[in-house]
Write a protein that holds these residues in place. Structure first.
Motif, short mmCIF file in Angstrom:
data_model
loop_
_atom_site.label_atom_id
_atom_site.label_comp_id
_atom_site.label_asym_id
_atom_site.label_seq_id
_atom_site.Cartn_x
_atom_site.Cartn_y
_atom_site.Cartn_z
N PHE A 1 -2.84 -13.98 20.59
CA PHE A 1 -2.10 -14.93 21.39
C PHE A 1 -2.82 -15.12 22.72
O PHE A 1 -3.67 -14.32 23.10
CB PHE A 1 -0.65 -14.46 21.63
CG PHE A 1 -0.53 -13.10 22.26
CD1 PHE A 1 -0.64 -12.93 23.64
CD2 PHE A 1 -0.31 -11.98 21.48
CE1 PHE A 1 -0.52 -11.68 24.23
CE2 PHE A 1 -0.20 -10.71 22.05
CZ PHE A 1 -0.30 -10.57 23.43
N PHE A 2 -2.46 -16.19 23.42
CA PHE A 2 -2.95 -16.41 24.78
C PHE A 2 -1.85 -16.02 25.77
O PHE A 2 -1.87 -14.95 26.34
CB PHE A 2 -3.41 -17.85 24.98
CG PHE A 2 -3.69 -18.17 26.43
CD1 PHE A 2 -4.72 -17.52 27.10
CD2 PHE A 2 -2.92 -19.08 27.12
CE1 PHE A 2 -4.97 -17.78 28.45
CE2 PHE A 2 -3.17 -19.35 28.47
CZ PHE A 2 -4.19 -18.70 29.13
N ASN A 3 -0.88 -16.91 25.97
CA ASN A 3 0.25 -16.54 26.84
C ASN A 3 1.59 -16.82 26.19
O ASN A 3 2.62 -16.82 26.85
CB ASN A 3 0.16 -17.27 28.19
CG ASN A 3 0.44 -18.76 28.08
OD1 ASN A 3 0.49 -19.32 26.99
ND2 ASN A 3 0.62 -19.41 29.22
N GLU A 4 1.56 -17.03 24.87
CA GLU A 4 2.78 -17.38 24.15
C GLU A 4 2.82 -16.63 22.82
O GLU A 4 1.78 -16.40 22.21
CB GLU A 4 2.80 -18.90 23.91
CG GLU A 4 4.14 -19.47 23.56
CD GLU A 4 4.19 -20.97 23.82
OE1 GLU A 4 5.30 -21.50 23.96
OE2 GLU A 4 3.13 -21.61 23.90
N MET A 5 4.02 -16.28 22.39
CA MET A 5 4.15 -15.47 21.18
C MET A 5 5.50 -15.74 20.52
O MET A 5 6.40 -16.34 21.13
CB MET A 5 4.02 -13.99 21.51
CG MET A 5 5.11 -13.48 22.42
SD MET A 5 4.67 -11.94 23.28
CE MET A 5 3.39 -12.51 24.41
N THR A 6 5.63 -15.25 19.30
CA THR A 6 6.88 -15.41 18.55
C THR A 6 7.40 -14.04 18.15
O THR A 6 6.64 -13.19 17.68
CB THR A 6 6.66 -16.26 17.28
OG1 THR A 6 6.13 -17.53 17.66
CG2 THR A 6 7.96 -16.46 16.52
N ILE A 7 8.71 -13.84 18.34
CA ILE A 7 9.35 -12.60 17.92
C ILE A 7 10.44 -12.91 16.90
O ILE A 7 11.02 -14.00 16.90
CB ILE A 7 9.95 -11.81 19.10
CG1 ILE A 7 10.99 -12.65 19.85
CG2 ILE A 7 8.85 -11.34 20.04
CD1 ILE A 7 11.75 -11.88 20.92
N ARG A 8 10.69 -11.93 16.05
CA ARG A 8 11.79 -12.04 15.08
C ARG A 8 12.86 -11.02 15.47
O ARG A 8 12.56 -9.84 15.65
CB ARG A 8 11.30 -11.79 13.66
CG ARG A 8 12.45 -11.85 12.62
CD ARG A 8 11.96 -11.57 11.20
NE ARG A 8 11.29 -12.74 10.66
CZ ARG A 8 10.02 -12.77 10.27
NH1 ARG A 8 9.27 -11.68 10.40
NH2 ARG A 8 9.48 -13.87 9.77
N LEU A 9 14.09 -11.50 15.59
CA LEU A 9 15.21 -10.62 15.89
C LEU A 9 15.91 -10.22 14.59
O LEU A 9 15.77 -10.90 13.56
CB LEU A 9 16.22 -11.34 16.80
CG LEU A 9 15.71 -11.94 18.12
CD1 LEU A 9 16.88 -12.50 18.91
CD2 LEU A 9 14.96 -10.92 18.94
N PRO A 10 16.71 -9.17 14.61
CA PRO A 10 17.48 -8.80 13.42
C PRO A 10 18.73 -9.65 13.25
O PRO A 10 19.47 -9.48 12.28
CB PRO A 10 17.83 -7.33 13.69
CG PRO A 10 17.85 -7.22 15.17
CD PRO A 10 16.80 -8.16 15.67
N VAL A 11 18.97 -10.56 14.20
CA VAL A 11 20.16 -11.42 14.19
C VAL A 11 19.71 -12.84 14.50
O VAL A 11 18.59 -13.05 14.99
CB VAL A 11 21.20 -10.93 15.23
CG1 VAL A 11 21.71 -9.54 14.88
CG2 VAL A 11 20.59 -10.93 16.63
#
Length: 451
Positions: free
Chosen positions: A378-388
């Protein structure tokens, strides 16, 4: 008709002057089905000072980007814009002709656009840039049409990592052409765009960093496209990344389109923004918009003119390469001034600060139970996955004053595969305390939702 003159006599006088029999005649060209059949629920007219007070009260209900921790990105980023930029763009030197057809009275505007083009060509690694487009999304659509003209082919393949809004704008420009291939969202990585290249492909469109923050393999994509006689269009929504990543032109891009908002232009509730476009010298005749060039006058003095601005753009639109007739001049000026203030070293330093803060963010999020980081790069942005589901969590944090990014379901509604995903960005303005507060709030919100 609340805003017509109050008396019947006044209305009749005005209608008589313009030759209309009655008020309804003013709208005779509008189909009956399009006319309003109900009264608008609007307040009666008020004195100016009361209207101003009302508007201030509405504005005070907003939560601005600077009011607390801010991690929203997804194509519009919060960066520091020096006060010098706003001061300089208001100087009289720039208050020349709006559209610089008469170079003798537009030298300030033309020189600025020439310098702007030079900067854009430099950071993208391309031969030539135009004098800006409206924004990154419409610029992407213009690049697609340009590729079709250049190759005389019709098939366009859009990467699954392209910003969904950009994808929708391209679809609108092409009127849902069956030759447009839109790959499914690819939150976890590159996707299979190269498998869709064939002898009918005009161009493939790849965004890097993409909507989910992944860095894409441009060199491999360029080689595959060129082997089939197609072009590679590269889209960049976070132009600051070009201060650290290798320029797309050096990796084989044929057309580069960027959203230039991050430099010189603040988050103005959605715009106006600034489209950057650059290409190879041999493609210049098919580039939309206009191009400013340097020349000398009769006395041998340096001067600037519109080198390229097709007449068809304005009077024979059916023959034009593009129907764009203007450019985001003020936003381009702000971009150029900010870039000049930064200089090459400053631009690189700004990019490094952005990446360093994003690394801190990724590390902190990795300590929150239940959160999965999808990015390997990544550079300055990313994706996360939540459990909800993500949208209620983002809303909950917003109520607490933390703007925790963009739930992907907001831009990809109805797609269950992205329901738990959040796209987050960190810039040079993101502090360690902002990151800590985000992590704490996410942890608490996930625990509350799971209960």
């Amino acid at each position: 008709m609340r805003y017509l003159p109050h008396s019947a006599h006044e209305r009749a006088d005005m209608l008589g002057v313009i030759g209309a029999a009655n008020v309804e005649a003013l709208f005779s060209a509008v189909p009956a089905s399009a006319l309003k059949s109900f009264e608008l629920d609007l307040p009666a007219h008020q004195p100016e000072f009361l209207v101003e007070a009302h508007m201030r009260a509405l504005a005070n209900r907003n939560h601005a980007a600077a009011d607390g921790p801010f991690f929203i990105g997804a194509g519009a980023y919060r960066h520091h814009v020096p006060a010098t930029v706003d001061h300089l763009i208001q100087r009289s030197e720039w208050l020349t002709a709006y559209t610089p057809y008469q170079p003798e009275i537009s030298q300030g505007t033309l020189q600025m656009l020439f310098e702007f083009q030079t900067q854009v060509a430099k950071i993208t690694g391309m031969d030539v840039a135009n004098a800006s487009l409206y924004d990154g999304s419409t610029g992407t659509a213009e690049a697609v049409l340009m590729a079709q003209r250049l190759t005389r082919r019709s098939k366009i393949v859009l990467s699954g990592g392209l910003h969904p809004h950009y994808r929708d704008v391209v679809k609108a420009y092409l009127k849902d052409d069956p030759n447009l291939v839109c790959l499914s969202p690819s939150p976890e990585g590159q996707g299979d765009i190269l498998d869709h290249i064939d002898g009918s492909t005009a161009a493939i469109v790849i965004q890097t960093p993409d909507f989910y923050g992944h860095l894409r393999d441009l060199k491999g994509a360029a080689d595959a496209a060129h082997a089939a006689g197609a072009l590679l269009i590269v889209v960049v929504t976070e132009v600051v990344s070009l201060g650290l990543l290798e320029a797309p032109g050096a990796l084989g891009a044929d057309i580069v389109v960027c959203e230039g908002q991050s430099i010189g232009n603040a988050l103005n509730f959605g715009g106006p923004y600034l489209g950057l476009m650059a290409t190879r010298k041999e493609f210049i005749r098919q580039m939309p918009g206009r191009l400013c060039g340097e020349t000398v006058d009769a006395d041998g003095q340096r001067g600037f003119v519109l080198t390229l601005s097709t007449r068809e753009q304005h009077i024979r639109r059916e023959k034009a390469t593009s129907n764009i007739c203007t450019n985001s001049g003020l936003c381009a000026l702000a971009f150029s001034i900010h870039m000049a203030l930064l200089g090459e070293a400053g631009f690189t330093r700004l990019a490094r600060l952005n990446h360093a803060n994003a690394v801190k963010l990724a590390r902190m999020l990795g300590t929150v139970p239940g959160i999965e980081l999808l990015n390997k790069s990544f550079f300055n942005e990313m994706t996360i996955r939540l459990p909800v589901p993500a949208a209620p969590v983002v809303e909950m944090l917003a109520q607490a004053g933390v703007l925790a990014g963009v739930p992907v379901s907001r831009v990809e509604p109805g797609n269950p595969e992205v329901e738990n995903l959040i796209v987050l960005a960190a810039t040079e303005l993101t502090t360690d305390s902002d990151i800590e507060m985000l992590a704490e709030c996410l942890h608490a919100a996930i625990q509350e939702d799971e209960q």
